[in-house]
Scaffold this active site. Structure first.
Site, short mmCIF file in Angstrom:
data_model
loop_
_atom_site.label_atom_id
_atom_site.label_comp_id
_atom_site.label_asym_id
_atom_site.label_seq_id
_atom_site.Cartn_x
_atom_site.Cartn_y
_atom_site.Cartn_z
N LYS A 1 158.70 122.95 31.49
CA LYS A 1 157.75 121.87 30.96
C LYS A 1 156.97 121.49 32.32
O LYS A 1 156.08 120.68 32.26
CB LYS A 1 158.70 120.74 30.41
CG LYS A 1 159.38 121.09 29.41
CD LYS A 1 158.32 121.63 28.06
CE LYS A 1 159.10 121.40 26.81
NZ LYS A 1 160.13 122.49 26.67
C1 LIG Z 1 160.49 123.26 25.50
C2 LIG Z 1 161.46 124.62 25.70
C3 LIG Z 1 161.09 125.66 24.87
C4 LIG Z 1 160.29 125.74 23.83
O1 LIG Z 1 159.15 125.88 24.25
P1 LIG Z 1 157.88 125.50 23.10
O2 LIG Z 1 156.86 125.51 23.92
O3 LIG Z 1 158.35 124.01 22.38
O4 LIG Z 1 157.87 126.66 22.09
C5 LIG Z 1 162.13 126.63 25.33
N1 LIG Z 1 163.02 126.65 26.31
C6 LIG Z 1 163.03 125.58 27.06
C7 LIG Z 1 163.92 125.45 28.14
C8 LIG Z 1 162.32 124.47 26.69
O5 LIG Z 1 162.32 123.54 27.64
#
Ligand SMILES: *Cc1c(COP(=O)(O)O)cnc(C)c1O
Length: 496
Positions: free
Chosen positions: A113
């Site tokens: 993120k």
């Molecule tokens: C948010 C997240 C995901 C999923 O990603 P999306 O964009 O919501 O599909 C997978 N792994 C981790 C560690 C995340 O923080």
């Protein structure tokens, strides 16, 4: 350069600039902003090869954000991808046992993120300035664990903003929770809800489009935006690292320029993998996007049948950031594969909200060929962690493990030998109990902070700065609420 504008997937809105789409987060009709067309990359692949992350980010992002001036965009990129990351490579591609891992967790909060949320505050501030807007921005955010901390980190103490995060009290890891409730900054608010991520995201989406609430906000000279991947400003920065993985593979001499590769992406809200789809549409040679789900396997079923059905039990797994039944960004894919038919999307989304499911027609189903849908159960996920560790002494987190396990299934099923990149979305340090337990039963029962030390000893890697003193930080946020009290909490914080 062709100007790109942004429209709602549900159509009731005229096209707006990217600055406006980013500032608003969600369209008032409940739809998501999408580019009127996906720009083709104007630069030849071979000219990308020598670029560092920042240069590549500028090259990709300026194709989408055509109303941002080059120096504005450059400033945003420079401020985002700096020493906050623990490597100047930003997103290293590593190879173990013949498999490539794209490590997207070198930012301050140890999950992918950070790749978008370290730049979003700058994109947003620049947008507000461009729009001559003097309103206070209130950033509403729902989190399945990782977005929350990354958004708090990005927006803490940013003048003219408040950041409010809702997380599922029972649905995040201990480390994820500690990271959020210890957040400093007068403009930060963190609230645990008695519900799951879908409840949090629904609540946020509702508030973002509630006419009454928006009016009250307006009277206070404030406006909402969102740090969730419903905001197009989250998605566009994510397109960059798909290209970056590709250039790293070329520069290692492992593929020829122009050769196709696959990506296996651990998926929840469909944001990360959608960025990969946009990269493919821009011209990056991608063969398959492997959509990896955990036991909340709505997307696996959708890709294989064309039926999206959220009516089922919500499973709490060891990959909590993927515990999601309503994948918001799928709406953007549907829009694309329907030939940008907003009326179709409106109907499908209505079916979803009334019946909890929808089915796409046979023409749209053909648009899913770019994807392979798979899932891994808890046992398979744990096994993936063990297998990768035993073979390579390399520790992956529970989400990355889902993507690895699904790729193994894909390999078995298709015998496709195309080079494949496992998108690694979080550091194992964020999910130590499940990671360590998978490696050796002797770690069962030890607390998170003890396990963090053990993991560091085992891997000879220092404990990441983001969590090194987490145990000692004071808890600053203690508010909890029921899932139907989210708006009340907002009204209290904003005094409206
Ligand atoms: C948010 C997240 C995901 C999923 O990603 P999306 O964009 O919501 O599909 C997978 N792994 C981790 C560690 C995340 O923080």
């Amino acid at each position: 350069m062709k100007q790109i504008y942004y429209k709602s997937t549900r159509g009731n809105e005229k096209a707006v600039t990217s600055a406006e789409a980013i500032a608003r987060g969600l369209s008032e009709d409940g739809g998501l902003f999408v580019p009127t067309s996906i720009p083709k990359l104007n630069t030849k692949l071979k000219d990308l090869m020598h670029m560092n992350y920042k240069q590549l980010a500028l090259t990709i992002m300026r194709e989408f954000l055509t109303d941002y001036k080059e120096d504005e965009l450059k400033m945003c990129i420079d401020k985002a991808y700096d020493e906050k990351f623990d490597t100047s490579i930003i997103a290293p591609l590593v190879k173990y046992g013949g498999t490539y891992f794209l490590e997207l967790y070198h930012g301050p909060t140890l999950a992918f993120k950070d790749m978008a949320l370290s730049i979003l505050p700058y994109l947003l501030k620049t947008a507000v300035k461009k729009l001559n807007n003097d309103k206070e921005m209130v950033i509403l955010t729902a989190t399945s664990g990782d977005t929350g901390k990354a958004a708090l980190e990005g927006f803490a103490n940013v003048a003219g903003t408040k950041i409010i995060v809702f997380f599922p009290e029972q649905g995040v890891s201990e480390i994820q929770k500690r990271q959020m409730v210890t957040q400093t900054g007068d403009n930060t608010f963190v609230i645990g809800i008695n519900g799951n991520f879908d409840d949090a995201q629904n609540g946020v989406k509702q508030m973002l489009t509630d006419a009454n609430l928006l009016k009250k906000l307006e009277e206070k000279n404030s406006m909402f935006s969102s740090a969730n991947s419903i905001n197009i400003g989250r998605l566009i920065p994510q397109v960059v690292y798909y290209f970056y993985a590709y250039t790293q593979l070329c520069n290692r001499g492992d593929i020829e320029i122009g050769e196709e590769i696959n990506f296996s992406v651990p998926t929840g809200n469909f944001g990360n993998i959608l960025a990969g789809y946009y990269a493919k549409k821009m011209g990056l040679p991608i063969k398959k996007l492997i959509c990896a789900s955990n036991e909340n396997k709505v997307l696996f079923e959708f890709i294989n049948t064309g039926i999206y059905d959220k009516v089922r039990d919500f499973v709490i797994t060891m990959s909590p950031s993927m515990d999601i039944l309503i994948s918001s960004n799928l709406e953007r894919l549907l829009y694309s594969i329907s030939g940008q038919d907003a009326a179709v999307i409106k109907n499908l989304m209505e079916d979803l909200s009334v019946d909890g499911k929808y089915e796409i027609d046979s023409i749209m189903k053909k648009g899913l060929v770019d994807f392979y849908g798979g899932y891994a159960n808890e046992e398979e996920t744990a096994y993936a962690i063990t297998e990768v560790y035993k073979a390579n002494n390399y520790v992956i987190d529970t989400h990355t493990a889902v993507s690895y396990a699904v790729y193994q299934k894909y390999l078995k099923e298709t015998k496709d030998t195309t080079k494949t990149v496992i998108v690694s979305t979080a550091s194992p340090y964020k999910f130590t109990p499940d990671v360590m337990k998978s490696i050796d039963a002797k770690y069962v029962g030890l607390n998170d902070f003890e396990l963090i030390k053990q993991l560091s000893r085992m891997t000879n890697i220092d404990i990441p700065a983001g969590i090194v003193d987490l145990e000692k930080r004071p808890v600053l946020h203690k508010t909890k609420c029921a899932k139907n009290e989210m708006q009340m909490q907002i009204e209290k914080i904003l005094n409206i």
